[in-house]
Design a protein around this motif. Structure first.
Motif, PDB file in Angstrom:
ATOM      1  N   LEU A   6      67.726 -23.283  -2.383  1.00  0.00           N
ATOM      2  CA  LEU A   6      67.051 -23.013  -3.639  1.00  0.00           C
ATOM      3  C   LEU A   6      66.439 -24.312  -4.147  1.00  0.00           C
ATOM      4  O   LEU A   6      66.833 -25.411  -3.732  1.00  0.00           O
ATOM      5  N   VAL A   7      65.485 -24.192  -5.052  1.00  0.00           N
ATOM      6  CA  VAL A   7      64.816 -25.369  -5.588  1.00  0.00           C
ATOM      7  C   VAL A   7      64.616 -25.184  -7.087  1.00  0.00           C
ATOM      8  O   VAL A   7      64.401 -24.067  -7.570  1.00  0.00           O
ATOM      9  N   ARG A   8      64.711 -26.286  -7.808  1.00  0.00           N
ATOM     10  CA  ARG A   8      64.399 -26.256  -9.235  1.00  0.00           C
ATOM     11  C   ARG A   8      64.022 -27.656  -9.685  1.00  0.00           C
ATOM     12  O   ARG A   8      64.358 -28.655  -9.045  1.00  0.00           O
ATOM     13  N   SER A   9      63.319 -27.712 -10.800  1.00  0.00           N
ATOM     14  CA  SER A   9      62.980 -28.989 -11.417  1.00  0.00           C
ATOM     15  C   SER A   9      62.822 -28.767 -12.910  1.00  0.00           C
ATOM     16  O   SER A   9      62.068 -27.884 -13.330  1.00  0.00           O
ATOM     17  N   PRO A  10      63.543 -29.535 -13.716  1.00  0.00           N
ATOM     18  CA  PRO A  10      63.462 -29.340 -15.165  1.00  0.00           C
ATOM     19  C   PRO A  10      62.083 -29.641 -15.743  1.00  0.00           C
ATOM     20  O   PRO A  10      61.684 -29.047 -16.750  1.00  0.00           O
ATOM     21  N   ARG A  11      61.333 -30.551 -15.090  1.00  0.00           N
ATOM     22  CA  ARG A  11      60.095 -31.022 -15.711  1.00  0.00           C
ATOM     23  C   ARG A  11      58.853 -30.891 -14.837  1.00  0.00           C
ATOM     24  O   ARG A  11      57.750 -31.147 -15.319  1.00  0.00           O
ATOM     25  N   VAL A  12      58.999 -30.511 -13.569  1.00  0.00           N
ATOM     26  CA  VAL A  12      57.844 -30.411 -12.677  1.00  0.00           C
ATOM     27  C   VAL A  12      57.493 -28.939 -12.466  1.00  0.00           C
ATOM     28  O   VAL A  12      58.366 -28.120 -12.152  1.00  0.00           O
ATOM     29  N   ALA A  13      56.228 -28.591 -12.643  1.00  0.00           N
ATOM     30  CA  ALA A  13      55.759 -27.231 -12.385  1.00  0.00           C
ATOM     31  C   ALA A  13      55.620 -27.040 -10.877  1.00  0.00           C
ATOM     32  O   ALA A  13      54.794 -27.685 -10.234  1.00  0.00           O
TER      33      ALA A  13
ATOM     34  N   ASN B 195      54.266 -21.277  -1.829  1.00  0.00           N
ATOM     35  CA  ASN B 195      53.173 -20.508  -1.222  1.00  0.00           C
ATOM     36  C   ASN B 195      52.215 -19.980  -2.290  1.00  0.00           C
ATOM     37  O   ASN B 195      51.750 -18.838  -2.230  1.00  0.00           O
ATOM     38  N   GLY B 196      51.952 -20.815  -3.296  1.00  0.00           N
ATOM     39  CA  GLY B 196      51.009 -20.449  -4.346  1.00  0.00           C
ATOM     40  C   GLY B 196      51.592 -19.639  -5.481  1.00  0.00           C
ATOM     41  O   GLY B 196      50.882 -19.324  -6.441  1.00  0.00           O
ATOM     42  N   ARG B 197      52.884 -19.295  -5.415  1.00  0.00           N
ATOM     43  CA  ARG B 197      53.518 -18.495  -6.466  1.00  0.00           C
ATOM     44  C   ARG B 197      54.293 -19.417  -7.403  1.00  0.00           C
ATOM     45  O   ARG B 197      55.126 -20.190  -6.971  1.00  0.00           O
ATOM     46  N   ARG B 198      54.033 -19.317  -8.680  1.00  0.00           N
ATOM     47  CA  ARG B 198      54.672 -20.180  -9.674  1.00  0.00           C
ATOM     48  C   ARG B 198      56.170 -19.885  -9.759  1.00  0.00           C
ATOM     49  O   ARG B 198      56.589 -18.723  -9.829  1.00  0.00           O
ATOM     50  N   LEU B 199      56.973 -20.935  -9.727  1.00  0.00           N
ATOM     51  CA  LEU B 199      58.420 -20.781  -9.819  1.00  0.00           C
ATOM     52  C   LEU B 199      58.865 -20.889 -11.269  1.00  0.00           C
ATOM     53  O   LEU B 199      58.345 -21.693 -12.038  1.00  0.00           O
ATOM     54  N   ARG B 200      59.868 -20.094 -11.592  1.00  0.00           N
ATOM     55  CA  ARG B 200      60.468 -20.167 -12.917  1.00  0.00           C
ATOM     56  C   ARG B 200      61.975 -20.322 -12.748  1.00  0.00           C
ATOM     57  O   ARG B 200      62.634 -19.464 -12.186  1.00  0.00           O
ATOM     58  N   GLY B 201      62.487 -21.434 -13.223  1.00  0.00           N
ATOM     59  CA  GLY B 201      63.914 -21.689 -13.090  1.00  0.00           C
ATOM     60  C   GLY B 201      64.286 -22.020 -11.659  1.00  0.00           C
ATOM     61  O   GLY B 201      63.542 -22.665 -10.923  1.00  0.00           O
TER      62      GLY B 201
END
Length: 228
Positions: A178-185, A189-195
């Protein structure tokens, strides 16, 4: 307590041994554009051997035995079990030797590795290649992943990415990444991640100044990863 010049073998309390897990699930490759390629190992025990060691997790192009040493993760720490001639910080390693941040590991006479625990907030560690000996794959380092792998520009990151604006956290949980970043958008594969989001093999994670993906380790020694 042994002094800095003490040459007595180093020992540590012995945990219950875990067998090295040389499976495709426990060995992954992380390719980061502009930074390099890194081997991600998730097993409790990681074996190191020479190029003719089909079962070794780390196969180095060096004159080492098929299974020269094993690194065990135990109770949040790391212990080295030598099977061949091994020194830690210049001292002969006995049956079990505790590894701490900044330790220098010498396998045989010439192979030198660095052991790093850049942050106490993660149980993961990194091995760096300090001599010219490398695996047959084109790699820049190895991460022993306990839970998370921090990527970014800071000194507390397992993999330093100096051109990145901020850090990204890779998480290994229930055999998934899994991947996450508090401050990086981030996008996959072009799909925006949330959380916190799962990423599969070959899926490309991108951000304003970053790009990386994870893939299974191929056994073909001719395999090379592309770098940005």
């Amino acid at each position: 307590m042994p002094g800095l010049t003490d040459t007595r073998p180093m020992t540590a309390s012995r945990p219950l041994p875990a067998e090295p897990s040389s499976t495709s699930e426990s060995r992954q490759l992380l390719w980061i554009d502009g930074v390099g390629g890194f081997l991600l190992l998730t097993g409790q025990a990681v074996s190191i051997g020479g190029p003719t060691s089909p079962d070794a997790d780390i196969q180095l192009l060096a004159s080492l035995s098929r299974r020269h040493a094993t690194i065990h993760r135990d109770d949040g720490g790391y212990l080295l079990e030598p099977h061949g001639p091994t020194r830690v910080n210049g001292r002969q390693a006995a049956e079990w030797t505790e590894l701490t941040d900044g330790a220098d590991i010498t396998l045989g006479n010439t192979v030198q590795l660095g052991f790093h625990r850049p942050t106490v907030l993660s149980g993961s560690a990194r091995l760096s290649f300090q001599s010219d000996h490398r695996p047959s794959h084109s790699l820049d380092g190895v991460v022993l992943v306990a839970d998370t792998c921090l990527l970014g520009p800071g000194r507390d990151c397992h993999i330093r990415c100096p051109e990145w604006e901020d850090s990204v956290i890779l998480i290994h949980r229930d055999r998934q990444w899994l991947v996450r970043s508090p401050r990086v958008a981030l996008e996959v594969n072009g799909r925006r991640l949330r959380g916190e989001s799962e990423i599969g093999h070959g899926q490309v994670v991108t951000g304003p100044d970053l790009r990386f993906h994870i893939e299974p380790l191929k056994t073909d020694s001719s395999h090379r990863g592309a770098r940005g």
